[in-house]
Design an enzyme around this catalytic site. Structure first.
Site, PDB file in Angstrom:
ATOM      1  N   SER A 456       0.900  -1.118  -0.118  1.00 42.69           N
ATOM      2  CA  SER A 456      -0.022   0.056   0.083  1.00 42.69           C
ATOM      3  C   SER A 456       0.881   1.331   0.030  1.00 42.69           C
ATOM      4  O   SER A 456       1.712   1.316   0.927  1.00 42.69           O
ATOM      5  CB  SER A 456      -0.750   0.029   1.252  1.00 42.69           C
ATOM      6  OG  SER A 456      -1.575  -1.184   1.386  1.00 42.69           O
ATOM      7  N   CYS A 655      -7.268  -0.775   7.204  1.00 46.13           N
ATOM      8  CA  CYS A 655      -6.077  -1.394   6.595  1.00 46.13           C
ATOM      9  C   CYS A 655      -5.139  -2.236   7.406  1.00 46.13           C
ATOM     10  O   CYS A 655      -5.049  -2.003   8.607  1.00 46.13           O
ATOM     11  CB  CYS A 655      -5.312  -0.310   6.044  1.00 46.13           C
ATOM     12  SG  CYS A 655      -3.856  -0.699   4.834  1.00 46.13           S
ATOM     13  N   ASP A 700      -8.449  -2.179   2.853  1.00 45.93           N
ATOM     14  CA  ASP A 700      -7.419  -2.577   2.095  1.00 45.93           C
ATOM     15  C   ASP A 700      -6.550  -3.393   3.083  1.00 45.93           C
ATOM     16  O   ASP A 700      -5.857  -3.047   3.976  1.00 45.93           O
ATOM     17  CB  ASP A 700      -6.409  -1.055   1.986  1.00 45.93           C
ATOM     18  CG  ASP A 700      -5.280  -1.427   1.101  1.00 45.93           C
ATOM     19  OD1 ASP A 700      -5.206  -2.324   0.482  1.00 45.93           O
ATOM     20  OD2 ASP A 700      -4.197  -0.940   1.274  1.00 45.93           O
ATOM     21  N   TRP A 702      -4.804  -7.481   4.011  1.00 47.32           N
ATOM     22  CA  TRP A 702      -3.830  -8.556   3.455  1.00 47.32           C
ATOM     23  C   TRP A 702      -3.398  -9.544   4.382  1.00 47.32           C
ATOM     24  O   TRP A 702      -3.713  -9.264   5.468  1.00 47.32           O
ATOM     25  CB  TRP A 702      -2.546  -8.007   2.479  1.00 47.32           C
ATOM     26  CG  TRP A 702      -1.971  -7.351   3.481  1.00 47.32           C
ATOM     27  CD1 TRP A 702      -0.835  -7.932   4.330  1.00 47.32           C
ATOM     28  CD2 TRP A 702      -1.635  -5.779   3.876  1.00 47.32           C
ATOM     29  NE1 TRP A 702      -0.138  -6.834   4.970  1.00 47.32           N
ATOM     30  CE2 TRP A 702      -0.811  -5.843   4.686  1.00 47.32           C
ATOM     31  CE3 TRP A 702      -2.413  -4.717   3.332  1.00 47.32           C
ATOM     32  CZ2 TRP A 702      -0.344  -4.325   4.941  1.00 47.32           C
ATOM     33  CZ3 TRP A 702      -2.058  -3.481   3.576  1.00 47.32           C
ATOM     34  CH2 TRP A 702      -1.083  -3.354   4.620  1.00 47.32           C
TER      35      TRP A 702
HETATM   36  P1  FAD Z   1       7.016 -14.072   1.140  1.00 41.85           P
HETATM   37  O1  FAD Z   1       8.235 -14.967   0.734  1.00 41.85           O
HETATM   38  O2  FAD Z   1       5.876 -14.048   0.219  1.00 41.85           O
HETATM   39  O3  FAD Z   1       6.282 -15.017   2.350  1.00 41.85           O
HETATM   40  C1  FAD Z   1       4.914 -14.653   2.728  1.00 41.85           C
HETATM   41  C2  FAD Z   1       4.170 -16.150   3.147  1.00 41.85           C
HETATM   42  O4  FAD Z   1       4.715 -16.803   4.329  1.00 41.85           O
HETATM   43  C3  FAD Z   1       2.859 -15.835   3.469  1.00 41.85           C
HETATM   44  O5  FAD Z   1       2.129 -15.989   2.374  1.00 41.85           O
HETATM   45  C4  FAD Z   1       2.424 -17.019   4.391  1.00 41.85           C
HETATM   46  O6  FAD Z   1       2.180 -18.161   3.582  1.00 41.85           O
HETATM   47  C5  FAD Z   1       4.013 -17.175   5.068  1.00 41.85           C
HETATM   48  N1  FAD Z   1       3.996 -17.019   6.497  1.00 41.85           N
HETATM   49  C6  FAD Z   1       3.958 -15.564   6.982  1.00 41.85           C
HETATM   50  N2  FAD Z   1       4.438 -15.576   8.176  1.00 41.85           N
HETATM   51  C7  FAD Z   1       4.219 -16.965   8.631  1.00 41.85           C
HETATM   52  C8  FAD Z   1       4.149 -17.582   9.793  1.00 41.85           C
HETATM   53  N3  FAD Z   1       4.547 -16.871  11.113  1.00 41.85           N
HETATM   54  N4  FAD Z   1       4.263 -19.001   9.935  1.00 41.85           N
HETATM   55  C9  FAD Z   1       4.186 -19.638   8.848  1.00 41.85           C
HETATM   56  N5  FAD Z   1       4.001 -19.088   7.534  1.00 41.85           N
HETATM   57  C10 FAD Z   1       4.143 -17.775   7.428  1.00 41.85           C
HETATM   58  N6  FAD Z   1       3.096  -5.709   3.386  1.00 41.85           N
HETATM   59  C11 FAD Z   1       3.590  -4.584   4.135  1.00 41.85           C
HETATM   60  O7  FAD Z   1       4.675  -4.774   5.065  1.00 41.85           O
HETATM   61  N7  FAD Z   1       3.465  -3.076   4.212  1.00 41.85           N
HETATM   62  C12 FAD Z   1       2.487  -2.966   3.328  1.00 41.85           C
HETATM   63  O8  FAD Z   1       1.809  -1.746   3.135  1.00 41.85           O
HETATM   64  C13 FAD Z   1       1.569  -3.915   2.764  1.00 41.85           C
HETATM   65  N8  FAD Z   1       0.634  -3.694   1.819  1.00 41.85           N
HETATM   66  C14 FAD Z   1      -0.065  -4.810   1.109  1.00 41.85           C
HETATM   67  C15 FAD Z   1      -1.181  -4.499  -0.038  1.00 41.85           C
HETATM   68  C16 FAD Z   1      -1.734  -5.378  -0.538  1.00 41.85           C
HETATM   69  C17 FAD Z   1      -2.714  -5.171  -1.330  1.00 41.85           C
HETATM   70  C18 FAD Z   1      -1.433  -6.850  -0.184  1.00 41.85           C
HETATM   71  C19 FAD Z   1      -1.861  -7.712  -1.165  1.00 41.85           C
HETATM   72  C20 FAD Z   1      -0.168  -7.085   0.635  1.00 41.85           C
HETATM   73  C21 FAD Z   1       0.269  -6.014   1.127  1.00 41.85           C
HETATM   74  N9  FAD Z   1       1.425  -6.494   2.151  1.00 41.85           N
HETATM   75  C22 FAD Z   1       1.989  -5.348   2.744  1.00 41.85           C
HETATM   76  C23 FAD Z   1       1.989  -7.827   2.274  1.00 41.85           C
HETATM   77  C24 FAD Z   1       3.127  -8.010   1.246  1.00 41.85           C
HETATM   78  O9  FAD Z   1       2.497  -7.916   0.018  1.00 41.85           O
HETATM   79  C25 FAD Z   1       3.969  -9.111   1.331  1.00 41.85           C
HETATM   80  O10 FAD Z   1       3.059 -10.081   1.509  1.00 41.85           O
HETATM   81  C26 FAD Z   1       4.812  -9.245   2.478  1.00 41.85           C
HETATM   82  O11 FAD Z   1       5.812  -8.145   2.454  1.00 41.85           O
HETATM   83  C27 FAD Z   1       5.708 -10.488   2.490  1.00 41.85           C
HETATM   84  O12 FAD Z   1       6.282 -10.518   1.459  1.00 41.85           O
HETATM   85  P2  FAD Z   1       7.660 -11.467   1.393  1.00 41.85           P
HETATM   86  O13 FAD Z   1       8.027 -11.755  -0.081  1.00 41.85           O
HETATM   87  O14 FAD Z   1       8.651 -10.890   2.202  1.00 41.85           O
HETATM   88  O15 FAD Z   1       7.190 -12.879   1.940  1.00 41.85           O
END
Ligand code: FAD
Length: 702
Positions: A456, A655, A700, A702
């Protein structure tokens, strides 16, 4: 590093391009024509060696995909249909074809719709046109509508199957899949198998696997095909991997997601299929032993990229070097990581001849194109078993493929990625030192493409037209089943790696190759190097009221506060410009005021400009007293005031965490309507639903 000339930009075909310019060579948008084109296919659909059957395709798999999962499922189903049942299949990105031809699909053909629901019951970007057509028009216009004898049932020849991907924490669970099913049937089409639904909050993959078997039975019967032994031969690879010894190193792709556009002087359009390489600067908002949060400023000056306050920015990550090396090691690819390869589809008529830009290298595929960091699917276990190096490892992989519970414990719950899983399997057998027996095409086939992550936007486009701000908590966690391991989020640790490399922080978190292909993401022109990354903007419906005089209530604990920083910047500017700005309340929550209170210094400056009408921020620090206090509690505390703001036409914005917070906050507003508005509980729930329907309660989450 020295900059080399860009790769030969014409060698990567079609599918990663955005919509073709009108003058560009035209891609066939009539999918019925495309299906009927005679292609040479072998008896098992994908076999190119025995070109003894020449025919078209009779089953099409449309997908509406945002993060790639629906697309993967479509590809897997198409392959299964072809290999197990000898069907002649093709997959189709919804936006690449003209869906009005649905009424011309012959009645012995079949169309699948693999449809993800995104956010608040919205279609994915690539399915928007289709969605609008079938939901907004009472009688959608199909290609032959004007000549139809039965205008009410334009799709009476169409046979279809639907699988929906959704998430139960959202209110409109699987709305898109359900609606597509309902509308197709209202338009006269015949559903030939039960609709499947998968829950991303539960176990999407198991839902999918569970649905598939009965579905195939129904499809086989209707299509008059058997799963006969002829179709049960050895695996037919979906891709062919060819190593090139004589490659010109200047012409290979090392992580670019698209070819550079030939723009004829016009500015290119940056979108999900053509992200922009943008400079980013970072600072940490908090950084303590157990949690890290970054503020990033992405520079879009001169790019033509624009955004509106409340939109999302997509960040395209790469994989950490340690994971690239881990998977390479267990596959015995370490020594040839930089070997040039071409990966192409074995399906001669595929609409995606290459899964990613080629020629490329093994290293690039693992680093930039495949999602090697997420747990692989259970189906993948069975495919890998066939190539296991020893009997024992074969047995383990077969069991993981067959036994749901064991798979859940070892792979899903422990969040082991493919490299870690193979290491784990190898540990059980001293004779299995590597999995060099697994062909690389199977790795390409089994893993999803690495996808962008959304954030976001935490700035206002009025305050910062040339910058996109992001606020990201860096994800790392210890899975409950294997607390000795730390799992790192891909995109957030990529951001952190940029930050820590620029600031020489050594904290043991994973390192990434932040310099990009041929070092082009780093510029060392000034004293401090600048780093670039790939981004695009996704427009959202999360928007301030048109009339700034209306009061607003914002609820954003943790990173959920991100868009509200933008909202406040915008309201402050409106006020500065002499507009009448309504009361503005922000509810923020975190653990402790001295630990994770983000943008602590900034809030007073925004509210200073807005304060005269009672605008302010209310905080909930959950861990500063013996009982936990969350934003919901603060909402309750100020409910009279909030209820009055709602009476005055106020807007509510929520959000952050979709799972608990958003639901609890919704509950608070329903309770408010019940207790202060004198409504029955049922009426109160309808009242809040109604606010949502009119855009006055926006989420908003996620
Ligand atoms: P990834 O490698 O994608 O890993 C995430 C996955 O790990 C999760 O889907 C889940 O399956 C798993 N997981 C997470 N925690 C655990 C746990 N404790 N135990 C087991 N499994 C777990 N993020 C922000 O920080 N700021 C924002 O403003 C923001 N805005 C967003 C807006 C939208 C519309 C959406 C869809 C998401 C938003 N997010 C935001 C979340 C962001 O998109 C990512 O999902 C987040 O940053 C993690 O990404 P990553 O690639 O580091 O983790």
């Amino acid at each position: 590093g020295t900059k080399k000339s860009p790769p030969n930009l014409l060698s990567f075909d079609a599918s990663h391009k955005s919509k073709p310019a009108p003058t560009a060579s035209k891609k066939e948008r009539n999918f019925v024509k495309k299906m009927k084109e005679q292609v040479s296919v072998g008896p098992q659909g994908l076999c190119v060696q025995d070109l003894d059957i020449v025919r078209g395709r009779n089953v099409i798999f449309f997908y509406g995909s945002q993060t790639g999962t629906a697309e993967d499922y479509a590809a897997r189903l198409a392959k299964e249909g072809s290999q197990r049942f000898g069907l002649s299949t093709m997959t189709a990105d919804m936006e690449e074809y003209d869906i009005t031809y649905l009424d011309q699909l012959p009645e012995d053909f079949l169309a699948f719709f693999i449809m993800a629901t995104y956010g608040e019951g919205e279609p994915t970007d690539n399915a928007v046109d289709f969605w609008e057509m079938i939901t907004q028009q009472e009688q959608p216009e199909f290609s032959k509508s004007s000549e139809s004898e039965d205008p009410e049932k334009p799709l009476k020849n169409l046979r279809y199957v639907v699988f929906g991907l959704g998430n139960k924490t959202y209110e409109h669970y699987n709305l898109v899949g359900r609606t597509v099913d309902k509308r197709l049937s209202e338009l006269g089409a015949t559903r030939i198998a039960e609709r499947g639904e998968g829950d991303d909050d539960g176990s999407l993959e198991e839902d999918f696997l569970g649905w598939k078997d009965d579905m195939w039975k129904a499809v086989a019967e209707v299509m008059g095909v058997d799963e006969n032994s002829k179709n049960k031969g050895p695996r037919q690879p979906a891709f062919e991997v060819v190593e090139k010894d004589d490659a010109n190193l200047d012409n290979i792709f090392l992580g670019e997601l698209t070819e550079r556009k030939q723009t004829n002087g016009t500015r290119p359009i940056y979108d999900a299929k053509n992200p922009y390489v943008a400079p980013i600067t970072t600072r940490d908002i908090f950084f303590n032993s157990d949690r890290r949060c970054l503020h990033g400023e992405i520079d879009i000056t001169g790019s033509g990229l624009t955004y509106q306050t409340g939109d999302h920015v997509a960040i395209w990550p790469i994989n950490a070097e340690s994971e690239v090396e881990r998977l390479a090691r267990i596959l015995s690819l370490t020594d040839k990581l930089d070997k040039v390869i071409v990966v192409k589809s074995t399906d001669p008529a595929s609409t995606k001849p290459h899964p990613f830009p080629v020629p490329t290298t093994y290293r690039t595929v693992l680093r930039s194109y495949l999602d090697i960091s997420a747990p692989p699917s259970r189906q993948t276990m069975s495919s890998l078993a066939a190539y296991a190096p020893t009997d024992k490892t074969k047995e383990i992989l077969t069991r993981l493929g067959d036994d749901k519970d064991e798979f859940r414990v070892v792979v899903a719950d422990a969040r082991r990625n493919l490299g870690e899983l193979l290491e784990w399997v190898a540990q059980a057998d001293s004779e299995a030192t590597s999995f060099s027996t697994i062909p690389f095409d199977l790795i390409v086939e089994s893993l999803s493409r690495l996808q962008a992550r959304y954030y976001s936007i935490s700035s206002s486009s009025k305050a910062h037209p040339n910058q996109i701000h992001v606020t990201a908590v860096i994800l790392d966690y210890k899975p409950t089943s294997t607390p000795e391991r730390t799992v790192y989020g891909v995109a957030t640790n990529y951001l952190w790696s940029i930050h820590s490399q620029l600031n020489r922080i050594q904290d043991g978190s994973p390192r990434y190759n932040i310099e990009g292909p041929r070092g082009i993401y780093v510029s060392k022109d000034s004293d401090t190097p600048t780093i670039k990354l790939l981004v695009h903007v996704r427009h959202s419906n999360f928007k301030l009221p048109r009339n700034p005089a209306l009061p607003i209530i914002m609820v954003g604990p943790g990173t959920g506060v991100a868009p509200f920083r933008g909202f406040l910047q915008e309201r402050a500017i409106q006020k500065r410009d002499g507009r009448d700005v309504g009361k503005t309340l922000l509810f923020f929550g975190c653990r402790r005021s001295d630990q994770d209170f983000m943008y602590q210094d900034e809030w007073p400056t925004y509210f200073e400009k807005l304060a005269e009408n009672g605008s302010r921020m209310t905080t909930a620090f959950s861990r500063e007293q013996s009982t936990k206090v969350y934003v919901q509690h603060r909402i309750q505390e100020y409910r009279e005031e909030l209820w009055q703001m709602i009476q005055q036409g106020g807007y509510i914005y929520v959000c952050g965490d979709a799972k608990n917070m958003a639901r609890d906050v919704n509950g608070e507003f329903v309770r408010m309507a019940h207790e202060l508005g004198g409504m029955t509980e049922e009426k109160a729930a309808t009242f809040v639903k109604d606010l949502r329907g009119r855009g006055r309660y926006q989420e908003d989450v996620w």
